[in-house]
Design a protein around this motif. Structure first.
Motif, short mmCIF file in Angstrom:
data_model
loop_
_atom_site.label_atom_id
_atom_site.label_comp_id
_atom_site.label_asym_id
_atom_site.label_seq_id
_atom_site.Cartn_x
_atom_site.Cartn_y
_atom_site.Cartn_z
N MET A 1 0.86 -1.19 0.00
CA MET A 1 0.00 0.00 0.00
C MET A 1 0.89 1.23 0.00
O MET A 1 1.40 1.67 1.02
CB MET A 1 -0.91 0.01 1.22
N ALA A 2 1.14 1.78 -1.19
CA ALA A 2 1.99 2.96 -1.30
C ALA A 2 1.70 3.67 -2.61
O ALA A 2 1.48 3.03 -3.64
CB ALA A 2 3.46 2.58 -1.22
N ILE A 3 1.72 5.00 -2.56
CA ILE A 3 1.52 5.79 -3.76
C ILE A 3 2.86 5.96 -4.47
O ILE A 3 3.88 6.27 -3.84
CB ILE A 3 0.93 7.17 -3.39
N ASP A 4 2.86 5.74 -5.77
CA ASP A 4 4.04 6.02 -6.59
C ASP A 4 4.01 7.52 -6.88
O ASP A 4 3.39 7.97 -7.85
CB ASP A 4 3.99 5.20 -7.88
N VAL A 5 4.68 8.28 -6.05
CA VAL A 5 4.58 9.75 -6.14
C VAL A 5 5.20 10.26 -7.44
O VAL A 5 4.69 11.21 -8.05
CB VAL A 5 5.25 10.41 -4.92
N THR A 6 6.26 9.64 -7.89
CA THR A 6 6.89 10.06 -9.14
C THR A 6 5.92 9.92 -10.31
O THR A 6 5.76 10.83 -11.13
CB THR A 6 8.17 9.27 -9.41
N ALA A 7 5.26 8.76 -10.38
CA ALA A 7 4.28 8.54 -11.45
C ALA A 7 3.10 9.48 -11.30
O ALA A 7 2.57 10.01 -12.30
CB ALA A 7 3.82 7.08 -11.44
N LEU A 8 2.65 9.70 -10.08
CA LEU A 8 1.52 10.58 -9.86
C LEU A 8 1.84 12.01 -10.29
O LEU A 8 1.03 12.68 -10.94
CB LEU A 8 1.14 10.54 -8.38
N ARG A 9 3.02 12.49 -9.95
CA ARG A 9 3.40 13.87 -10.27
C ARG A 9 3.45 14.12 -11.77
O ARG A 9 3.26 15.27 -12.22
CB ARG A 9 4.76 14.19 -9.64
N ALA A 10 3.68 13.10 -12.56
CA ALA A 10 3.75 13.27 -14.01
C ALA A 10 2.42 13.73 -14.60
O ALA A 10 2.39 14.23 -15.73
CB ALA A 10 4.20 11.96 -14.66
N HIS A 11 1.34 13.58 -13.87
CA HIS A 11 0.01 13.98 -14.36
C HIS A 11 -0.30 15.44 -14.08
O HIS A 11 -1.37 15.92 -14.46
CB HIS A 11 -1.06 13.11 -13.70
N PHE A 12 0.60 16.18 -13.41
CA PHE A 12 0.32 17.55 -12.99
C PHE A 12 1.18 18.53 -13.78
O PHE A 12 2.36 18.73 -13.45
CB PHE A 12 0.59 17.71 -11.49
N PRO A 13 0.63 19.17 -14.80
CA PRO A 13 1.43 20.12 -15.59
C PRO A 13 2.02 21.25 -14.74
O PRO A 13 3.11 21.73 -15.04
CB PRO A 13 0.42 20.67 -16.60
N ALA A 14 1.31 21.68 -13.70
CA ALA A 14 1.80 22.79 -12.87
C ALA A 14 3.14 22.46 -12.21
O ALA A 14 3.93 23.37 -11.92
CB ALA A 14 0.78 23.14 -11.80
N ASP A 278 -3.75 4.40 -5.76
CA ASP A 278 -3.26 3.10 -5.29
C ASP A 278 -4.49 2.23 -5.05
O ASP A 278 -4.92 2.01 -3.92
CB ASP A 278 -2.45 3.25 -4.00
N PRO A 279 -5.12 1.75 -6.13
CA PRO A 279 -6.46 1.16 -6.04
C PRO A 279 -6.55 -0.20 -5.40
O PRO A 279 -7.65 -0.65 -5.04
CB PRO A 279 -6.90 1.09 -7.51
N GLY A 280 -5.43 -0.88 -5.23
CA GLY A 280 -5.49 -2.23 -4.68
C GLY A 280 -6.26 -3.15 -5.62
O GLY A 280 -6.25 -2.98 -6.84
N ALA A 281 -6.97 -4.11 -5.04
CA ALA A 281 -7.71 -5.08 -5.84
C ALA A 281 -9.20 -4.78 -5.84
O ALA A 281 -10.01 -5.63 -6.18
CB ALA A 281 -7.46 -6.48 -5.31
N GLY A 282 -9.58 -3.57 -5.45
CA GLY A 282 -10.99 -3.22 -5.35
C GLY A 282 -11.69 -3.28 -6.69
O GLY A 282 -11.16 -2.80 -7.70
N SER A 283 -12.88 -3.85 -6.70
CA SER A 283 -13.63 -3.97 -7.95
C SER A 283 -14.50 -2.75 -8.21
O SER A 283 -14.77 -2.39 -9.35
CB SER A 283 -14.51 -5.22 -7.93
N GLY A 284 -14.96 -2.08 -7.15
CA GLY A 284 -15.80 -0.90 -7.31
C GLY A 284 -15.04 0.36 -6.95
O GLY A 284 -13.97 0.32 -6.33
N ARG A 285 -15.58 1.51 -7.37
CA ARG A 285 -14.88 2.77 -7.13
C ARG A 285 -14.75 3.07 -5.64
O ARG A 285 -13.71 3.57 -5.20
CB ARG A 285 -15.59 3.91 -7.85
N ARG A 286 -15.76 2.78 -4.85
CA ARG A 286 -15.65 3.04 -3.41
C ARG A 286 -14.53 2.21 -2.79
O ARG A 286 -13.77 2.70 -1.95
CB ARG A 286 -16.99 2.73 -2.73
N GLU A 287 -14.40 0.97 -3.22
CA GLU A 287 -13.32 0.12 -2.71
C GLU A 287 -11.96 0.68 -3.11
O GLU A 287 -11.01 0.70 -2.30
CB GLU A 287 -13.45 -1.30 -3.23
#
Length: 399
Positions: A1-14, A278-287
Protein backbone atom coordinates in the motif's frame (compact mmCIF):
# COMPACT_ATOMS: atom_id res chain seq x y z
CA UNK A 1 0.00 0.00 0.00
CA UNK A 2 1.99 2.96 -1.30
CA UNK A 3 1.52 5.79 -3.76
CA UNK A 4 4.04 6.02 -6.59
CA UNK A 5 4.58 9.75 -6.14
CA UNK A 6 6.89 10.06 -9.14
CA UNK A 7 4.28 8.54 -11.45
CA UNK A 8 1.52 10.58 -9.86
CA UNK A 9 3.40 13.87 -10.27
CA UNK A 10 3.75 13.27 -14.01
CA UNK A 11 0.01 13.98 -14.36
CA UNK A 12 0.32 17.55 -12.99
CA UNK A 13 1.43 20.12 -15.59
CA UNK A 14 1.80 22.79 -12.87
CA UNK A 15 4.66 20.81 -11.32
CA UNK A 16 6.72 21.37 -14.47
CA UNK A 17 7.15 24.92 -13.18
CA UNK A 18 9.57 23.61 -10.55
CA UNK A 19 7.52 25.18 -7.77
CA UNK A 20 6.89 23.29 -4.53
CA UNK A 21 3.24 23.80 -3.60
CA UNK A 22 2.30 23.79 0.08
CA UNK A 23 -0.93 25.73 -0.43
CA UNK A 24 -3.20 22.69 -0.79
CA UNK A 25 -5.59 23.83 1.97
CA UNK A 26 -6.45 26.78 -0.28
CA UNK A 27 -6.74 24.63 -3.39
CA UNK A 28 -4.66 21.87 -4.97
CA UNK A 29 -3.03 21.72 -8.36
CA UNK A 30 -5.03 19.97 -11.07
CA UNK A 31 -4.04 16.77 -12.89
CA UNK A 32 -4.27 16.58 -16.67
CA UNK A 33 -7.15 14.02 -16.74
CA UNK A 34 -9.37 16.52 -14.90
CA UNK A 35 -8.57 19.30 -17.38
CA UNK A 36 -9.10 16.88 -20.27
CA UNK A 37 -12.53 15.92 -18.95
CA UNK A 38 -13.52 19.59 -18.66
CA UNK A 39 -12.34 20.36 -22.20
CA UNK A 40 -13.95 17.27 -23.71
CA UNK A 41 -17.30 18.10 -22.16
CA UNK A 42 -17.18 21.75 -23.22
CA UNK A 43 -16.34 20.89 -26.82
CA UNK A 44 -19.13 18.35 -26.82
CA UNK A 45 -21.37 18.26 -28.57
CA UNK A 46 -23.18 19.80 -25.61
CA UNK A 47 -26.64 21.26 -25.02
CA UNK A 48 -28.93 21.69 -22.07
CA UNK A 49 -30.03 18.41 -20.50
CA UNK A 50 -32.49 16.28 -22.41
CA UNK A 51 -33.12 12.82 -23.82
CA UNK A 52 -33.31 13.41 -27.57
CA UNK A 53 -30.09 14.65 -29.18
CA UNK A 54 -26.55 13.41 -28.50
CA UNK A 55 -25.64 16.84 -27.14
CA UNK A 56 -28.52 16.69 -24.63
CA UNK A 57 -27.55 13.19 -23.59
CA UNK A 58 -23.96 14.31 -23.02
CA UNK A 59 -25.23 16.85 -20.51
CA UNK A 60 -27.34 14.19 -18.79
CA UNK A 61 -24.35 11.89 -18.57
CA UNK A 62 -22.20 14.64 -17.05
CA UNK A 63 -24.77 15.21 -14.30
CA UNK A 64 -25.32 11.52 -13.61
CA UNK A 65 -21.57 10.84 -13.58
CA UNK A 66 -20.99 13.65 -11.10
CA UNK A 67 -23.67 12.42 -8.71
CA UNK A 68 -22.45 8.82 -8.92
CA UNK A 69 -18.82 9.80 -8.34
CA UNK A 70 -19.64 11.99 -5.33
CA UNK A 71 -21.91 9.28 -3.97
CA UNK A 72 -18.97 6.87 -4.02
CA UNK A 73 -16.62 9.45 -2.53
CA UNK A 74 -18.93 10.42 0.34
CA UNK A 75 -20.93 7.18 0.84
CA UNK A 76 -24.35 8.71 0.23
CA UNK A 77 -27.08 7.98 -2.37
CA UNK A 78 -26.54 9.68 -5.71
CA UNK A 79 -29.78 11.64 -5.32
CA UNK A 80 -28.43 13.06 -2.07
CA UNK A 81 -25.68 14.97 -3.92
CA UNK A 82 -26.20 18.70 -4.55
CA UNK A 83 -23.92 20.84 -6.73
CA UNK A 84 -23.11 24.41 -5.76
CA UNK A 85 -20.73 27.11 -6.91
CA UNK A 86 -18.79 26.78 -3.64
CA UNK A 87 -19.11 25.42 -0.11
CA UNK A 88 -19.75 28.98 1.05
CA UNK A 89 -22.61 29.42 -1.41
CA UNK A 90 -24.15 26.09 -0.44
CA UNK A 91 -23.97 26.94 3.26
CA UNK A 92 -25.63 30.31 2.69
CA UNK A 93 -28.32 28.56 0.65
CA UNK A 94 -29.01 25.90 3.26
CA UNK A 95 -28.92 28.45 6.08
CA UNK A 96 -31.82 30.17 4.32
CA UNK A 97 -33.62 26.89 3.69
CA UNK A 98 -33.33 25.66 7.28
CA UNK A 99 -34.00 29.03 8.90
CA UNK A 100 -37.49 29.04 7.41
CA UNK A 101 -38.47 26.67 10.23
CA UNK A 102 -36.67 28.56 13.03
CA UNK A 103 -38.45 30.89 15.42
CA UNK A 104 -37.68 33.11 18.39
CA UNK A 105 -36.54 31.03 21.36
CA UNK A 106 -34.70 28.52 19.17
CA UNK A 107 -30.93 28.21 19.41
CA UNK A 108 -28.08 27.10 17.17
CA UNK A 109 -24.56 26.04 18.16
CA UNK A 110 -21.49 27.17 16.23
CA UNK A 111 -17.79 26.41 16.71
CA UNK A 112 -14.82 28.70 17.33
CA UNK A 113 -12.72 26.20 15.35
CA UNK A 114 -14.52 26.80 12.06
CA UNK A 115 -13.76 28.62 8.84
CA UNK A 116 -16.04 31.63 8.56
CA UNK A 117 -17.98 29.90 5.78
CA UNK A 118 -19.50 27.63 8.44
CA UNK A 119 -20.07 30.48 10.89
CA UNK A 120 -21.32 33.68 9.30
CA UNK A 121 -24.11 32.19 7.12
CA UNK A 122 -25.64 30.60 10.24
CA UNK A 123 -25.07 33.61 12.51
CA UNK A 124 -26.66 35.94 9.97
CA UNK A 125 -29.62 33.61 9.42
CA UNK A 126 -30.06 33.33 13.20
CA UNK A 127 -30.06 37.10 13.59
CA UNK A 128 -32.78 37.48 10.96
CA UNK A 129 -34.89 34.76 12.59
CA UNK A 130 -34.40 36.01 16.16
CA UNK A 131 -32.55 32.82 17.09
CA UNK A 132 -29.80 32.71 19.73
CA UNK A 133 -26.27 31.64 18.79
CA UNK A 134 -24.30 29.53 21.29
CA UNK A 135 -20.63 28.63 20.94
CA UNK A 136 -18.32 25.65 21.33
CA UNK A 137 -15.05 27.19 22.52
CA UNK A 138 -11.44 26.27 21.70
CA UNK A 139 -8.96 25.20 24.34
CA UNK A 140 -6.00 27.42 23.37
CA UNK A 141 -3.50 25.06 25.01
CA UNK A 142 -4.49 22.08 22.86
CA UNK A 143 -6.19 23.80 19.88
CA UNK A 144 -9.03 21.33 20.33
CA UNK A 145 -12.70 22.03 20.90
CA UNK A 146 -13.71 22.38 24.54
CA UNK A 147 -16.41 19.73 24.75
CA UNK A 148 -17.42 20.86 28.23
CA UNK A 149 -18.48 24.16 26.69
CA UNK A 150 -20.48 22.17 24.13
CA UNK A 151 -22.36 20.34 26.86
CA UNK A 152 -23.15 23.65 28.54
CA UNK A 153 -24.74 25.20 25.44
CA UNK A 154 -26.56 22.18 23.99
CA UNK A 155 -30.23 22.00 24.97
CA UNK A 156 -33.69 20.96 23.83
CA UNK A 157 -33.93 24.38 22.14
CA UNK A 158 -30.96 23.64 19.84
CA UNK A 159 -32.07 23.32 16.22
CA UNK A 160 -28.68 23.03 14.53
CA UNK A 161 -25.04 22.29 15.35
CA UNK A 162 -22.57 23.50 12.69
CA UNK A 163 -19.03 22.20 13.08
CA UNK A 164 -15.97 21.42 11.02
CA UNK A 165 -14.62 17.93 10.42
CA UNK A 166 -11.11 19.45 10.29
CA UNK A 167 -9.80 22.97 10.76
CA UNK A 168 -8.46 24.54 7.58
CA UNK A 169 -5.68 26.33 9.51
CA UNK A 170 -4.84 24.19 12.53
CA UNK A 171 -5.68 20.79 11.06
CA UNK A 172 -7.54 19.87 14.27
CA UNK A 173 -10.09 17.08 13.79
CA UNK A 174 -12.74 17.24 16.50
CA UNK A 175 -14.50 14.06 17.70
CA UNK A 176 -17.25 14.54 15.17
CA UNK A 177 -19.29 11.43 15.90
CA UNK A 178 -19.43 12.25 19.59
CA UNK A 179 -20.55 15.80 18.81
CA UNK A 180 -23.16 14.57 16.33
CA UNK A 181 -24.58 11.93 18.66
CA UNK A 182 -25.12 14.50 21.41
CA UNK A 183 -26.75 16.90 18.94
CA UNK A 184 -29.12 14.19 17.74
CA UNK A 185 -30.03 13.32 21.31
CA UNK A 186 -31.07 16.96 21.69
CA UNK A 187 -33.11 16.80 18.49
CA UNK A 188 -30.78 19.02 16.45
CA UNK A 189 -29.45 18.66 12.91
CA UNK A 190 -25.69 18.52 12.31
CA UNK A 191 -24.15 20.49 9.44
CA UNK A 192 -20.51 19.56 8.82
CA UNK A 193 -17.91 21.58 6.95
CA UNK A 194 -15.85 18.79 5.43
CA UNK A 195 -13.89 20.96 2.99
CA UNK A 196 -10.50 20.37 4.60
CA UNK A 197 -11.26 16.87 5.87
CA UNK A 198 -12.28 15.47 2.47
CA UNK A 199 -8.89 16.39 1.03
CA UNK A 200 -7.13 13.94 3.35
CA UNK A 201 -9.53 11.19 4.43
CA UNK A 202 -12.07 8.79 3.03
CA UNK A 203 -15.43 10.34 3.89
CA UNK A 204 -18.34 8.31 5.23
CA UNK A 205 -21.10 10.86 5.85
CA UNK A 206 -23.44 8.52 7.82
CA UNK A 207 -20.58 7.16 9.95
CA UNK A 208 -19.50 10.71 10.82
CA UNK A 209 -23.01 11.46 12.04
CA UNK A 210 -23.47 14.38 9.65
CA UNK A 211 -26.97 15.24 8.48
CA UNK A 212 -25.59 17.64 5.88
CA UNK A 213 -21.95 17.54 4.73
CA UNK A 214 -20.29 20.04 2.42
CA UNK A 215 -16.95 19.84 0.61
CA UNK A 216 -15.04 21.48 -2.26
CA UNK A 217 -13.57 19.38 -5.10
CA UNK A 218 -10.85 21.93 -5.84
CA UNK A 219 -9.31 21.00 -2.50
CA UNK A 220 -8.86 17.41 -3.74
CA UNK A 221 -7.53 17.87 -7.28
CA UNK A 222 -10.82 18.86 -8.94
CA UNK A 223 -12.36 22.00 -10.44
CA UNK A 224 -13.76 24.93 -8.49
CA UNK A 225 -17.21 24.14 -7.11
CA UNK A 226 -18.95 22.85 -3.99
CA UNK A 227 -20.78 19.63 -3.15
CA UNK A 228 -23.38 19.06 -0.45
CA UNK A 229 -24.34 15.54 0.59
CA UNK A 230 -27.34 14.48 2.67
CA UNK A 231 -29.94 11.77 2.88
CA UNK A 232 -32.51 12.34 0.11
CA UNK A 233 -35.26 11.92 2.72
CA UNK A 234 -33.92 14.90 4.66
CA UNK A 235 -33.55 16.99 1.51
CA UNK A 236 -37.16 16.15 0.72
CA UNK A 237 -38.30 17.98 3.86
CA UNK A 238 -36.67 21.27 2.78
CA UNK A 239 -38.47 23.68 0.47
CA UNK A 240 -36.16 26.24 -1.13
CA UNK A 241 -37.34 29.30 -3.02
CA UNK A 242 -37.05 28.43 -6.71
CA UNK A 243 -38.27 29.28 -10.16
CA UNK A 244 -41.74 27.89 -10.84
CA UNK A 245 -40.84 25.86 -13.97
CA UNK A 246 -37.59 24.46 -12.53
CA UNK A 247 -37.55 20.85 -11.26
CA UNK A 248 -39.01 20.16 -7.84
CA UNK A 249 -37.29 16.80 -7.44
CA UNK A 250 -34.43 16.13 -5.01
CA UNK A 251 -31.63 17.14 -5.46
CA UNK A 252 -32.45 19.32 -8.50
CA UNK A 253 -34.69 21.66 -6.50
CA UNK A 254 -31.56 23.02 -4.74
CA UNK A 255 -29.56 23.68 -7.93
CA UNK A 256 -30.47 27.03 -9.42
CA UNK A 257 -30.07 27.62 -13.14
CA UNK A 258 -28.20 25.59 -15.73
CA UNK A 259 -25.52 23.36 -14.26
CA UNK A 260 -21.87 23.73 -15.38
CA UNK A 261 -21.64 20.36 -17.11
CA UNK A 262 -17.94 20.70 -17.80
CA UNK A 263 -17.23 21.31 -14.10
CA UNK A 264 -19.29 18.27 -13.14
CA UNK A 265 -17.28 16.14 -15.56
CA UNK A 266 -14.10 17.49 -13.98
CA UNK A 267 -15.28 16.45 -10.52
CA UNK A 268 -15.97 12.93 -11.77
CA UNK A 269 -12.48 12.78 -13.28
CA UNK A 270 -10.94 13.99 -10.00
CA UNK A 271 -12.70 11.27 -8.01
CA UNK A 272 -11.56 8.68 -10.55
CA UNK A 273 -8.01 10.02 -10.29
CA UNK A 274 -8.08 9.71 -6.50
CA UNK A 275 -9.41 6.15 -6.79
CA UNK A 276 -6.55 5.21 -9.14
CA UNK A 277 -3.67 6.50 -6.95
CA UNK A 278 -3.26 3.10 -5.29
CA UNK A 279 -6.46 1.16 -6.04
CA UNK A 280 -5.49 -2.23 -4.68
CA UNK A 281 -7.71 -5.08 -5.84
CA UNK A 282 -10.99 -3.22 -5.35
CA UNK A 283 -13.63 -3.97 -7.95
CA UNK A 284 -15.80 -0.90 -7.31
CA UNK A 285 -14.88 2.77 -7.13
CA UNK A 286 -15.65 3.04 -3.41
CA UNK A 287 -13.32 0.12 -2.71
CA UNK A 288 -10.56 1.69 -4.82
CA UNK A 289 -11.05 4.99 -3.03
CA UNK A 290 -10.78 3.24 0.31
CA UNK A 291 -7.43 1.74 -0.62
CA UNK A 292 -6.05 4.83 -2.34
CA UNK A 293 -6.96 7.24 0.43
CA UNK A 294 -5.45 4.94 3.04
CA UNK A 295 -2.21 5.07 1.03
CA UNK A 296 -2.55 8.85 0.74
CA UNK A 297 -2.97 9.14 4.51
CA UNK A 298 0.24 7.18 5.08
CA UNK A 299 2.15 9.27 2.52
CA UNK A 300 1.03 12.54 4.10
CA UNK A 301 1.64 11.23 7.63
CA UNK A 302 5.24 10.47 6.76
CA UNK A 303 5.78 13.92 5.25
CA UNK A 304 4.12 15.62 8.22
CA UNK A 305 6.44 13.79 10.61
CA UNK A 306 9.47 15.00 8.69
CA UNK A 307 8.10 18.55 8.60
CA UNK A 308 7.38 18.58 12.33
CA UNK A 309 10.82 17.22 13.19
CA UNK A 310 12.43 19.91 11.05
CA UNK A 311 10.38 22.65 12.72
CA UNK A 312 11.23 21.29 16.16
CA UNK A 313 14.92 21.61 15.30
CA UNK A 314 14.40 25.35 14.82
CA UNK A 315 13.57 25.68 18.52
CA UNK A 316 12.09 28.98 19.69
CA UNK A 317 12.53 30.66 16.30
CA UNK A 318 9.14 29.34 15.17
CA UNK A 319 5.88 28.97 17.07
CA UNK A 320 3.75 26.11 15.76
CA UNK A 321 0.11 26.69 16.62
CA UNK A 322 -1.18 23.28 15.45
CA UNK A 323 -1.11 21.13 18.58
CA UNK A 324 -4.00 18.66 18.48
CA UNK A 325 -2.85 15.03 18.42
CA UNK A 326 -5.52 14.14 15.84
CA UNK A 327 -5.18 16.45 12.86
CA UNK A 328 -4.60 16.66 9.13
CA UNK A 329 -1.14 17.30 7.59
CA UNK A 330 -1.61 21.06 7.91
CA UNK A 331 0.46 23.26 10.22
CA UNK A 332 -0.01 26.89 11.17
CA UNK A 333 3.12 28.64 12.37
CA UNK A 334 4.56 32.05 13.18
CA UNK A 335 8.22 33.01 12.72
CA UNK A 336 8.97 34.66 16.07
CA UNK A 337 9.72 38.35 15.78
CA UNK A 338 9.28 38.28 12.00
CA UNK A 339 6.43 39.04 9.60
CA UNK A 340 4.93 35.89 8.12
CA UNK A 341 4.26 37.75 4.88
CA UNK A 342 7.99 38.40 4.56
CA UNK A 343 8.57 34.68 5.11
CA UNK A 344 6.08 33.94 2.35
CA UNK A 345 7.90 36.26 -0.04
CA UNK A 346 11.30 34.81 0.91
CA UNK A 347 10.07 31.26 0.30
CA UNK A 348 8.46 32.28 -3.00
CA UNK A 349 11.88 33.51 -4.12
CA UNK A 350 13.13 29.97 -3.57
CA UNK A 351 10.27 28.43 -5.55
CA UNK A 352 8.23 27.42 -2.49
CA UNK A 353 4.55 28.35 -2.33
CA UNK A 354 3.53 28.66 1.34
CA UNK A 355 0.97 31.41 1.96
CA UNK A 356 0.62 33.73 4.94
CA UNK A 357 -2.68 35.08 6.22
CA UNK A 358 -5.64 34.20 8.40
CA UNK A 359 -7.38 32.15 5.68
CA UNK A 360 -10.98 33.13 6.55
CA UNK A 361 -10.48 31.46 9.94
CA UNK A 362 -11.71 34.50 11.87
CA UNK A 363 -12.92 32.59 14.94
CA UNK A 364 -9.79 30.44 15.47
CA UNK A 365 -7.48 33.43 15.03
CA UNK A 366 -9.55 35.46 17.51
CA UNK A 367 -9.76 32.61 20.03
CA UNK A 368 -6.00 32.02 19.90
CA UNK A 369 -5.28 35.78 19.99
CA UNK A 370 -3.37 35.64 16.72
CA UNK A 371 -3.39 39.27 15.63
CA UNK A 372 -0.98 38.99 12.70
CA UNK A 373 -0.87 36.76 9.63
CA UNK A 374 0.59 33.30 10.13
CA UNK A 375 2.28 30.89 7.74
CA UNK A 376 0.22 27.85 6.73
CA UNK A 377 1.86 24.74 5.31
CA UNK A 378 -0.42 22.05 3.95
CA UNK A 379 0.60 18.77 2.36
CA UNK A 380 -1.00 17.27 -0.75
CA UNK A 381 -0.67 13.97 -2.67
CA UNK A 382 2.03 15.33 -4.98
CA UNK A 383 4.36 16.68 -2.28
CA UNK A 384 7.71 14.94 -1.73
CA UNK A 385 10.38 14.57 0.95
CA UNK A 386 12.66 16.77 -1.13
CA UNK A 387 10.05 19.53 -1.19
CA UNK A 388 9.57 19.36 2.56
CA UNK A 389 13.35 19.72 3.02
CA UNK A 390 13.32 22.61 0.56
CA UNK A 391 10.69 24.40 2.62
CA UNK A 392 12.64 23.81 5.83
CA UNK A 393 15.89 25.04 4.27
CA UNK A 394 14.13 28.16 2.99
CA UNK A 395 12.52 28.90 6.35
CA UNK A 396 15.83 28.36 8.13
CA UNK A 397 17.55 30.81 5.79
CA UNK A 398 14.81 33.38 6.42
CA UNK A 399 15.13 33.08 10.18
Amino acid sequence: MAIDVTALRAHFPALDSGLAFFDGPGGTQTPRPVADAVAATLTGPLSNRGTVSPSELNAERAVAGFRDACADLLNVPANGVVHGRSATQLTYDFARHLAKDWSAGDEIVLSRLDHDANVRPWAQAAERAGVTVRWIEIDPETTQLDLDSYERVLSSRTRLVAVTAASNVLGTKPPLRRIADRAHEAGALVYVDGVHYAAHHLVDVPALGADLFVCSPYKFLGPHCGVLAAAPELLGTLRPDKLLPSPDTVPERFEFGTLPYEVLAGVTAAVDFLAAMDPGAGSGRRERLTHSLAALHEHERSLRTRLQEGLSALGDAVTVHSKAPDRTPTLLMTPVGRDAREAQAHLAGRGVVAPAGSFYAYEPFTALKLENPALRVGLAPYNTVEEVDRFLDGLTAFL
